[in-house]
Design an enzyme around this catalytic site. Structure first.
Site, PDB file in Angstrom:
ATOM      1  N   TYR A 196       0.830  -1.204   0.000  1.00 55.72           N
ATOM      2  CA  TYR A 196       0.000   0.000   0.000  1.00 55.72           C
ATOM      3  C   TYR A 196       0.861   1.249   0.000  1.00 55.72           C
ATOM      4  CZ  TYR A 196       0.923   0.928   4.988  1.00 55.72           C
ATOM      5  OH  TYR A 196       1.521   1.234   6.180  1.00 55.72           O
TER       6      TYR A 196
ATOM      7  N   LYS B 127       6.574  -1.922   1.932  1.00 51.56           N
ATOM      8  CA  LYS B 127       5.361  -1.358   2.530  1.00 51.56           C
ATOM      9  C   LYS B 127       4.195  -2.320   2.340  1.00 51.56           C
ATOM     10  CE  LYS B 127       3.205   3.193   3.152  1.00 51.56           C
ATOM     11  NZ  LYS B 127       3.371   3.279   4.593  1.00 51.56           N
TER      12      LYS B 127
ATOM     13  N   GLU C 287      12.011   2.768  14.371  1.00 47.96           N
ATOM     14  CA  GLU C 287      11.084   3.764  13.815  1.00 47.96           C
ATOM     15  C   GLU C 287       9.791   3.716  14.615  1.00 47.96           C
ATOM     16  OE1 GLU C 287       9.650   2.847   9.829  1.00 47.96           O
ATOM     17  OE2 GLU C 287       9.898   0.710  10.199  1.00 47.96           O
TER      18      GLU C 287
ATOM     19  N   LEU D 204      11.041   1.239   7.373  1.00 45.84           N
ATOM     20  CA  LEU D 204      10.444   1.643   6.105  1.00 45.84           C
ATOM     21  C   LEU D 204      11.082   2.993   5.731  1.00 45.84           C
ATOM     22  CD1 LEU D 204       8.150   1.073   3.987  1.00 45.84           C
ATOM     23  CD2 LEU D 204       6.927   2.887   5.168  1.00 45.84           C
TER      24      LEU D 204
END
Ligand code: PDD
Length: 285
Positions: free
Chosen positions: A33, A149, A181, A206
Site C-alpha cells: 500500500y 510497505k 522507527e 520503512l
C-alpha cells in the site's frame, strides 16, 4: 454527497465497496500500500510514493496493476468525485483473488487494486504540532523486511494500540536497545550538538518519503543529519524529538514513556523543519 472509493476499475459508493473473501490481501496480507497527502489539490512527494510502490511490488514479485499515468488519473478522479482538495489517499494492491493456497496463483490472476480518499485538515495537524505528541517505547517484533510497505501490519497495530492505551499518539519500536522507527512513522531526535539523528534506511525500517524530504529540507537549512541508529536512552535524553510521515508531516514529540523530551514542548529545530517541509512539499513535485 456519498463518499466514493475506487475498486478494480470501478468508482463506487464507499459504503458499498467490497473485495472478494479470497483476495490474497485479506487471507495472506499478500499486498502492498501507499498513503499520500494531498494539499490544495496537489499530491505531495508523489514521485517518491510511486517509486516506493514500484519497489514494494518488485520485492513481492507482483505485477504492476496499472501504469503510473493511469494510477495518477485514478487518484485525480477519486479526488474529483469526492470533492477533496486536502486529503489522504490510500492505495492498496494485492496479488488478487485465487483459491487459498500459500504459493502464488498461476499466471492469469490479475492484481487487485483499491483506492480511497479521506479529508485531511492541515489546520488541525498544525494545531496538534503546536502541542506535540507523546510516544511509548515498544519492542520491535516485526519481520526482517519492513522496508517493504506491505499490508502485513499486525505488530504495528499492537504497538499503536499499546500507545493509544497509554494516551500516546505513537509507539517507537526498539530492537536491541535501538529505536528503529514508529509504528506508522519514522523516528528522529535532535542531539546535544544540534544535529538530527534518525535510523538509516535498510531492511530494519520503512524508508519514509517524508523522511527523505525532511533530510533535504534539513540540508537546505544547514542542519546536520546523522543517519545512524540511536538508543532508547539517547531518545529520552534528547534535546528534541519528532516523527515524520505522510499523515503527520513533521510532528514534534514532547514525551517518551511519560517523561518530557527537553523542555516538554515542541523544539525550535522541529518547528523550523516542519515549516520547511510544508514549504518544500508545496513547491516540489
Ligand atoms: N505510514 N514507517 C512506517 C512503519 C510507516 O508505516 C510509515 C508510513 C512511515 C513513514 O513513511 P512516509 O513518510 O512515506 O509516510 C514510516 C503510513 C502513513 C500509514 O501506514 O498510514
Amino acid at each position: 454527497m456519498a463518499r466514493i472509493a475506487y475498486v478494480n476499475g470501478r468508482y463506487m459508493r464507499h459504503d458499498e465497496a467490497r473485495v472478494h473473501i479470497e483476495d490474497r490481501g485479506y487471507q495472506f496480507a499478500d499486498g502492498i500500500y501507499e498513503v499520500c497527502l494531498v494539499i490544495g489539490g496537489r499530491l505531495w512527494d508523489l514521485e517518491g510514493h510511486l517509486a516506493r510502490m514500484d519497489r514494494s511490488l518488485e520485492a513481492l514479485r507482483m505485477a504492476r496493476p496499472m501504469s503510473r499515468a493511469a494510477l495518477e488519473a485514478v487518484i485525480g478522479e477519486l479526488l474529483r468525485r469526492n470533492r477533496l482538495r486536502n486529503a489522504l489517499v490510500y492505495i492498496q494492491t494485492t496479488r488478487g483473488v485465487a483459491p487459498r493456497n500459500h504459493a502464488f496463483p498461476s499466471a492469469g490472476v490479475a492484481p487487485a487494486i483499491t483506492a480511497t480518499a479521506r479529508p485531511f485538515d492541515l489546520d488541525k495537524s498544525d494545531a496538534a504540532a503546536e502541542r506535540g505528541v507523546g510516544v511509548l517505547l515498544q519492542e520491535d517484533i516485526r519481520w526482517g523486511r519492513v522496508d517493504i510497505k506491505t499490508v502485513s501490519l499486525l505488530p504495528n497495530v499492537l504497538a499503536k494500540q499499546a500507545a493509544a492505551e497509554a494516551g500516546c499518539a505513537e509507539a517507537w519500536l526498539v530492537r536491541d536497545g535501538r529505536v528503529t522507527e514508529g509504528s506508522s512513522s519514522n523516528a528522529w531526535i535532535v542531539t546535544g550538538d544540534g544535529a538530527l539523528q534518525t535510523h538509516p534506511t535498510g531492511r530494519e525500517i520503512l524508508g519514509g518519503i517524508t523522511r527523505q524530504t525532511a533530510i533535504e529540507c534539513a540540508r537546505d537549512l544547514q542542519i546536520k543529519v546523522c543517519e545512524t541508529p540511536f538508543s532508547a536512552e539517547a531518545a529520552k535524553a534528547a534535546r528534541e524529538a519528532f516523527i515524520t510521515s505522510a499523515t503527520s508531516l513533521v510532528m514534534p514529540v514532547v514525551s517518551i514513556d511519560g517523561a518530557p523530551v527537553g523542555d516538554g514542548v515542541p523544539g525550535p529545530l522541529t518547528r523550523r523543519l516542519r515549516e520547511a517541509y510544508k514549504n518544500r512539499a508545496r513547491s516540489v513535485r
